[in-house]
Design an enzyme around this catalytic site. Structure first.
Site, mmCIF file in Angstrom:
data_model
loop_
_atom_site.group_PDB
_atom_site.id
_atom_site.type_symbol
_atom_site.label_atom_id
_atom_site.label_comp_id
_atom_site.label_asym_id
_atom_site.label_seq_id
_atom_site.Cartn_x
_atom_site.Cartn_y
_atom_site.Cartn_z
ATOM 1 N N ASP A 13 21.530 -15.849 -28.976
ATOM 2 C CA ASP A 13 21.610 -16.148 -27.542
ATOM 3 C C ASP A 13 20.329 -15.803 -26.786
ATOM 4 O OD1 ASP A 13 24.240 -16.946 -28.017
ATOM 5 O OD2 ASP A 13 24.996 -14.924 -27.672
ATOM 6 N N LYS A 16 17.414 -20.126 -27.439
ATOM 7 C CA LYS A 16 16.857 -21.097 -28.400
ATOM 8 C C LYS A 16 17.082 -22.527 -27.924
ATOM 9 C CE LYS A 16 19.403 -19.261 -31.639
ATOM 10 N NZ LYS A 16 19.881 -18.023 -30.987
ATOM 11 N N GLY A 40 26.034 -21.418 -30.051
ATOM 12 C CA GLY A 40 26.259 -22.038 -28.747
ATOM 13 C C GLY A 40 24.921 -22.087 -28.044
ATOM 14 N N HIS A 41 24.362 -23.279 -27.889
ATOM 15 C CA HIS A 41 23.035 -23.426 -27.302
ATOM 16 C C HIS A 41 23.162 -24.141 -25.957
ATOM 17 C CE1 HIS A 41 21.222 -23.188 -31.643
ATOM 18 N NE2 HIS A 41 21.864 -22.104 -31.276
ATOM 19 N N GLN A 223 21.781 -18.501 -34.515
ATOM 20 C CA GLN A 223 21.880 -17.043 -34.680
ATOM 21 C C GLN A 223 20.466 -16.434 -34.599
ATOM 22 O OE1 GLN A 223 23.913 -19.003 -37.282
ATOM 23 N NE2 GLN A 223 25.171 -19.135 -35.475
#
Ligand code: GDP
Ligand code: IMO
Ligand code: MG
Length: 429
Positions: A13, A16, A40-41, A223
């Site tokens: 988080d 990215k 989750g991006h 990650q």
């Protein structure tokens, strides 16, 4: 070599998605190479916010997206995500999304096993996303996984499901969870196959062609190094290698093709889930970072644990991850804080160490050694040039560079796509 790999340098988080979206304007192809829908991006483009889990962030820029063989794909989640972004106006077609034929599938049994195991661990739980990531990677190395290509071979799929369920149903029953029904699974997969198969191919060949044609490839990590299954805070890690070297194995290209490795780090630290976090703050400052940084998990909505920037940890991530330049994000969250701290090493059972050792007890005992640095009164929020930054904010960035022994080549000053300061174009490095 005009390619770039982007990886997280902390516990995920770091931003990215924003950085990949920004860099994607300079790329031709964006490739996901590990992880799954545990990622989750978040991409903020004008008044649209895209939350992507499996789709490569480059799709938002109209670039070719590739899901490499190293990714674990939940087909139900992928199709739902495709529908979600289509509803936001993005086109996802077999022309702009290619999926590796040899990628692994996450099935409902994997999620069920992940959650049953976490429940059985009680207060020793890892805090996984519960999405079946670990069990799916276990099946891959155990050579019983269902792969994307099996969707085109119903007889093979049927036989493989027998073997897989023999294993999983024994475990699920032992953990007091519902066993899975083979026919239900087979029907589900064969029902989804017609929507997935048009995207499926030998992506290694397409990437090789792109490379030979001089196209720019951007590898999008998920990650982060401290969640890497080898180099992270094991066992509180994800089940894949998250370091830059994985971009090669996870997409079917050689290591020389990866190019420049850009590590992403927040100007402070956060972590979702359990595990060691030496610079974690349990006080008002920690809560302030969480509130100002909107630190809630993109996937699970869990509040993220917050703390000071840990330069010793990021320095370690730089070395093992192969990071050559750092993108420092969320500098704006530190605006107005009178005094900042940076972790520069650890005291572990009376001994000073400049890195986090592998032992679980040692990691849990690690007390940070801090350096204090004056904050800044002005705002960095939305700054798009180095000149727009308060002098003390520049000092902070310079100190980070020194301590992590890596140049900061990009700064991010808000969630918005263009609130970014580029010091060195990674594609030109
Ligand atoms: P990822 O998993 O590394 O892609 O990061 P996430 O998207 O899960 O979490 C990063 C969060 O920080 C998202 O909500 C982003 O919109 C936000 N973000 C990214 N860069 C910045 C920044 O420079 N400043 C602020 N305030 N927020 C940012
Ligand atoms: P992005 O790509 C933050 C964490 C989970 C848990 C551990 C193992 O958005 O940075 P898993 O479900 O992977 O078996 O969970 O890893 N985790 C993440 N934390 N960002 C992520 O992805 C994460 N993906 C997994 O919280 O601690
Ligand atoms: Mg995230």
């Amino acid at each position: 070599m005009p390619n770039v790999a982007v990886i997280g340098a902390q516990w995920g988080d770091e931003g990215k998605g924003k950085v990949v979206d920004w860099l994607a304007s300079r790329a031709d192809v964006v490739v996901r190479f590990q992880g799954g829908h545990n990622a989750g991006h978040t991409l903020v483009v004008g008044n649209q916010t895209y939350k992507l889990s499996l789709l490569p962030s480059g799709l938002v820029r109209g670039k070719l997206g590739v899901i490499g063989n190293g990714v674990v794909i939940d087909p139900v989640a992928l199709l739902a995500e495709m529908d979600r972004v289509r509803a936001q106006g993005l086109d996802v077609t077999p022309d702009n999304l290619r999926i590796a034929e040899n990628a692994i599938l996450i099935l409902p049994v994997h999620g069920a096993l992940d959650r049953a195991r976490e429940a059985a661990r009680g207060d020793r739980k890892i805090g996984t996303t519960g999405r079946g990531i670990g069990p799916a990677y276990e099946d891959k190395v155990a050579r019983r996984a269902i792969r994307v290509c099996d969707l085109a071979e119903p007889d093979v799929l049927s036989d493989k499901l027998d073997e897989l369920l023999l294993h999983h149903n024994t475990l699920l029953t032992g953990l007091g969870a519902q066993p899975a029904q083979k026919q239900e699974l087979l029907d589900l997969l064969l029902g989804l196959a017609p929507r997935l198969l048009p995207h499926v191919e030998a992506v290694w060949e397409r990437l090789d062609e792109a490379r030979r044609a001089g196209r720019r490839i951007l590898f999008e990590g998920a990650q982060a190094v401290m969640l890497d299954v080898d180099h992270g805070t094991y066992p509180f890690v994800t089940s894949s290698n998250t370091i830059a070297a994985t971009a090669a194995a996870g997409s079917g290209i050689g290591p020389a093709v990866i190019g420049f490795v850009l590590g992403i780090a927040k100007a402070y630290s956060t972590r979702v889930g359990a595990g060691p976090f030496p610079t974690e703050l349990h006080d008002e400052t920690g809560r302030q970072l969480g509130t100002r940084g909107h630190e809630f998990g993109t996937v699970t909505g869990r509040p993220r644990r917050c703390g000071w920037f840990d330069a010793a940890l990021v320095r370690q991530a730089v070395k093992v991850g192969g990071i050559q330049g750092l993108a420092l994000t969320k500098l704006d969250v530190l605006d107005g804080m009178a005094e900042l701290k940076i972790g520069v090493g650890y005291e572990i059972n009376g001994k000073r160490l400049n890195h986090l050792p592998a032992g679980q007890a040692a990691q849990a005992a690690a007390k940070p050694i801090y350096e204090t640095i004056e904050g800044w009164a002005g705002s960095t929020r939305g700054a798009r040039s180095w000149a727009a930054l308060p002098a003390q904010a520049i000092k902070y960035v310079r100190r980070v560079e020194e301590l992590v022994e890596t140049p900061v080549t990009l700064l991010s000053t808000s969630p918005e796509r263009d609130d970014t300061i580029l010091m060195r174009d990674p594609f030109e490095s």
